[in-house]
Design a protein around this motif. Structure first.
Motif, PDB file in Angstrom:
ATOM      1  N   VAL A  27       0.914  -1.303   0.104  1.00  0.00           N
ATOM      2  CA  VAL A  27       0.011  -0.024  -0.055  1.00  0.00           C
ATOM      3  C   VAL A  27       0.741   1.383   0.108  1.00  0.00           C
ATOM      4  O   VAL A  27       0.715   2.050  -0.734  1.00  0.00           O
ATOM      5  N   ALA A  28       1.748   1.281   0.865  1.00  0.00           N
ATOM      6  CA  ALA A  28       2.838   2.384   0.877  1.00  0.00           C
ATOM      7  C   ALA A  28       3.583   2.694  -0.288  1.00  0.00           C
ATOM      8  O   ALA A  28       3.405   3.806  -0.963  1.00  0.00           O
ATOM      9  N   THR A  29       3.872   1.681  -1.048  1.00  0.00           N
ATOM     10  CA  THR A  29       4.662   1.776  -2.209  1.00  0.00           C
ATOM     11  C   THR A  29       3.711   2.089  -3.520  1.00  0.00           C
ATOM     12  O   THR A  29       4.067   3.188  -3.985  1.00  0.00           O
ATOM     13  N   GLU A  30       2.595   1.775  -3.560  1.00  0.00           N
ATOM     14  CA  GLU A  30       1.622   2.344  -4.630  1.00  0.00           C
ATOM     15  C   GLU A  30       1.188   3.655  -4.106  1.00  0.00           C
ATOM     16  O   GLU A  30       1.104   4.544  -5.173  1.00  0.00           O
ATOM     17  N   LEU A  31       1.038   3.882  -2.877  1.00  0.00           N
ATOM     18  CA  LEU A  31       0.630   5.440  -2.722  1.00  0.00           C
ATOM     19  C   LEU A  31       2.008   6.471  -3.038  1.00  0.00           C
ATOM     20  O   LEU A  31       1.932   7.418  -3.460  1.00  0.00           O
ATOM     21  N   ASP A  32       3.089   5.755  -2.684  1.00  0.00           N
ATOM     22  CA  ASP A  32       4.344   6.722  -3.091  1.00  0.00           C
ATOM     23  C   ASP A  32       4.518   6.779  -4.653  1.00  0.00           C
ATOM     24  O   ASP A  32       4.740   7.751  -4.959  1.00  0.00           O
ATOM     25  N   GLU A  33       4.164   5.645  -5.118  1.00  0.00           N
ATOM     26  CA  GLU A  33       4.291   5.699  -6.723  1.00  0.00           C
ATOM     27  C   GLU A  33       3.361   6.617  -7.430  1.00  0.00           C
ATOM     28  O   GLU A  33       3.489   7.584  -8.182  1.00  0.00           O
ATOM     29  N   TYR A  34       1.950   6.890  -6.745  1.00  0.00           N
ATOM     30  CA  TYR A  34       0.837   7.581  -7.003  1.00  0.00           C
ATOM     31  C   TYR A  34       1.243   9.116  -7.103  1.00  0.00           C
ATOM     32  O   TYR A  34       1.411   9.961  -7.774  1.00  0.00           O
ATOM     33  N   GLY A  72       3.708  10.602  -9.170  1.00  0.00           N
ATOM     34  CA  GLY A  72       3.440  10.562 -10.566  1.00  0.00           C
ATOM     35  C   GLY A  72       3.947   9.406 -11.422  1.00  0.00           C
ATOM     36  O   GLY A  72       3.640   9.411 -12.763  1.00  0.00           O
ATOM     37  N   ARG A  73       4.262   8.364 -10.814  1.00  0.00           N
ATOM     38  CA  ARG A  73       4.464   7.273 -11.653  1.00  0.00           C
ATOM     39  C   ARG A  73       3.404   5.895 -11.874  1.00  0.00           C
ATOM     40  O   ARG A  73       3.706   5.075 -12.250  1.00  0.00           O
ATOM     41  N   ARG A  74       2.217   6.264 -11.095  1.00  0.00           N
ATOM     42  CA  ARG A  74       1.276   5.620 -10.900  1.00  0.00           C
ATOM     43  C   ARG A  74      -0.009   5.941 -11.358  1.00  0.00           C
ATOM     44  O   ARG A  74      -0.359   7.145 -10.687  1.00  0.00           O
ATOM     45  N   GLN A  75      -0.942   5.555 -12.295  1.00  0.00           N
ATOM     46  CA  GLN A  75      -2.140   6.224 -12.440  1.00  0.00           C
ATOM     47  C   GLN A  75      -3.421   5.420 -11.843  1.00  0.00           C
ATOM     48  O   GLN A  75      -4.486   5.921 -12.216  1.00  0.00           O
ATOM     49  N   GLY A  76      -3.173   4.297 -11.463  1.00  0.00           N
ATOM     50  CA  GLY A  76      -4.240   3.240 -11.049  1.00  0.00           C
ATOM     51  C   GLY A  76      -3.721   2.597 -10.026  1.00  0.00           C
ATOM     52  O   GLY A  76      -2.448   2.181  -9.836  1.00  0.00           O
ATOM     53  N   PHE A  77      -4.622   2.155  -9.026  1.00  0.00           N
ATOM     54  CA  PHE A  77      -4.059   1.362  -8.048  1.00  0.00           C
ATOM     55  C   PHE A  77      -4.335  -0.104  -7.990  1.00  0.00           C
ATOM     56  O   PHE A  77      -5.611  -0.397  -8.748  1.00  0.00           O
ATOM     57  N   GLU A 130      -8.174  21.682   0.032  1.00  0.00           N
ATOM     58  CA  GLU A 130      -6.862  21.823  -0.237  1.00  0.00           C
ATOM     59  C   GLU A 130      -6.157  20.639  -0.840  1.00  0.00           C
ATOM     60  O   GLU A 130      -5.446  20.459  -1.708  1.00  0.00           O
ATOM     61  N   ALA A 131      -6.630  19.501  -0.344  1.00  0.00           N
ATOM     62  CA  ALA A 131      -5.889  18.239  -0.697  1.00  0.00           C
ATOM     63  C   ALA A 131      -6.531  17.717  -1.836  1.00  0.00           C
ATOM     64  O   ALA A 131      -6.131  17.219  -2.850  1.00  0.00           O
ATOM     65  N   LYS A 132      -7.949  18.225  -1.912  1.00  0.00           N
ATOM     66  CA  LYS A 132      -8.769  17.616  -3.139  1.00  0.00           C
ATOM     67  C   LYS A 132      -8.112  18.412  -4.390  1.00  0.00           C
ATOM     68  O   LYS A 132      -7.925  17.741  -5.628  1.00  0.00           O
ATOM     69  N   SER A 133      -7.856  19.900  -4.248  1.00  0.00           N
ATOM     70  CA  SER A 133      -7.130  20.747  -5.245  1.00  0.00           C
ATOM     71  C   SER A 133      -5.710  20.028  -5.463  1.00  0.00           C
ATOM     72  O   SER A 133      -5.383  19.846  -6.728  1.00  0.00           O
ATOM     73  N   ALA A 134      -5.112  19.682  -4.517  1.00  0.00           N
ATOM     74  CA  ALA A 134      -3.728  19.013  -4.675  1.00  0.00           C
ATOM     75  C   ALA A 134      -3.762  17.849  -5.393  1.00  0.00           C
ATOM     76  O   ALA A 134      -3.016  17.464  -6.490  1.00  0.00           O
ATOM     77  N   LEU A 135      -4.480  16.734  -5.302  1.00  0.00           N
ATOM     78  CA  LEU A 135      -4.884  15.625  -6.036  1.00  0.00           C
ATOM     79  C   LEU A 135      -5.343  15.920  -7.611  1.00  0.00           C
ATOM     80  O   LEU A 135      -4.777  15.077  -8.559  1.00  0.00           O
ATOM     81  N   LEU A 136      -6.134  16.634  -7.687  1.00  0.00           N
ATOM     82  CA  LEU A 136      -6.585  17.063  -9.035  1.00  0.00           C
ATOM     83  C   LEU A 136      -5.281  17.479  -9.780  1.00  0.00           C
ATOM     84  O   LEU A 136      -5.261  17.392 -11.038  1.00  0.00           O
TER      85      LEU A 136
END
Length: 198
Positions: A89-96, A99-104, A184-190
């Motif tokens: 989980v931590a690895t996939e979140l870090d990749e996301y 910017g290296r991961r677009q889907g989980f 702020e978090a929603k804006s950052a994710l988008l």
């Protein structure tokens, strides 16, 4: 009464003890919910998983103790910190977040939601990376076009934010609407998805 000498325990020793306790609990079948915290660009996240999969992602502005209490009440009281069990989980979140991961690719456990809310939450991963939909469009996509407010509630109570991308759902006028992690978090994710997906 004699005073026993106190032996200092450093952080590495505590980490090893926690890991051993979690390993022993898992081996004995008494660890139902494992959790850990991970750092992210939008603040610390608490992640928790059952044997079925990831069951909760919580933002730092949520009370982590309250989140763990809710997991104990709704899933199982056998909750324990276990970093290794959540390494993927931590690895996939870090990749996301980099910017290296677009889907989980994580297995998910929707035990913290049910009914229509769960139906909406199961639909959300179908909204592509860097794309958005309105609450109305989501309601129409799941075959209940009048349930716009209910879709909003399902997004607001999503137990798996970021991984189940409720941040991709906006108001019909393009406004952000609400977000459990704050606007702020929603804006950052988008913004992350817009700039990484380009």
């Amino acid at each position: 009464m004699t005073d026993l000498p106190l032996f200092p325990v450093d952080d590495a020793d505590l980490a090893r003890l926690r890991t051993r306790l979690a390993d022993d609990a898992a081996a004995s079948g008494v660890l139902d919910v494992a959790y850990r915290t991970v750092d992210s660009p939008i603040g610390p996240l608490l992640v928790a998983a059952t044997q079925k999969g990831l069951v909760r992602v919580a933002f730092g502005l949520e009370d982590f103790d309250a989140v763990l209490t809710a997991l104990a009440q709704r899933v199982s009281p056998r909750v324990l910190e276990s970093r290794p069990r959540l390494d993927a989980v931590a690895t996939e979140l870090d990749e996301y977040f980099s910017g290296r991961r677009q889907g989980f690719d994580l297995p998910l456990d929707f035990a913290m939601s049910s009914g229509f809310r769960q139906e909406v939450q199961r639909y959300l991963p179908h909204i592509g990376y860097g794309q958005t939909r309105s609450y109305k469009q989501v309601a129409e996509s799941i075959g209940n076009p009048k349930a716009v407010r209910a879709v909003g509630t399902a997004c607001a109570t999503n137990p798996l934010p970021v991984v189940v991308p409720c941040h991709r759902v906006l108001r019909s006028d393009g406004g952000l609407g609400g977000y459990l992690g704050g606007l702020e978090a929603k804006s950052a994710l988008l913004e992350l998805e817009t700039t990484s997906g380009a």
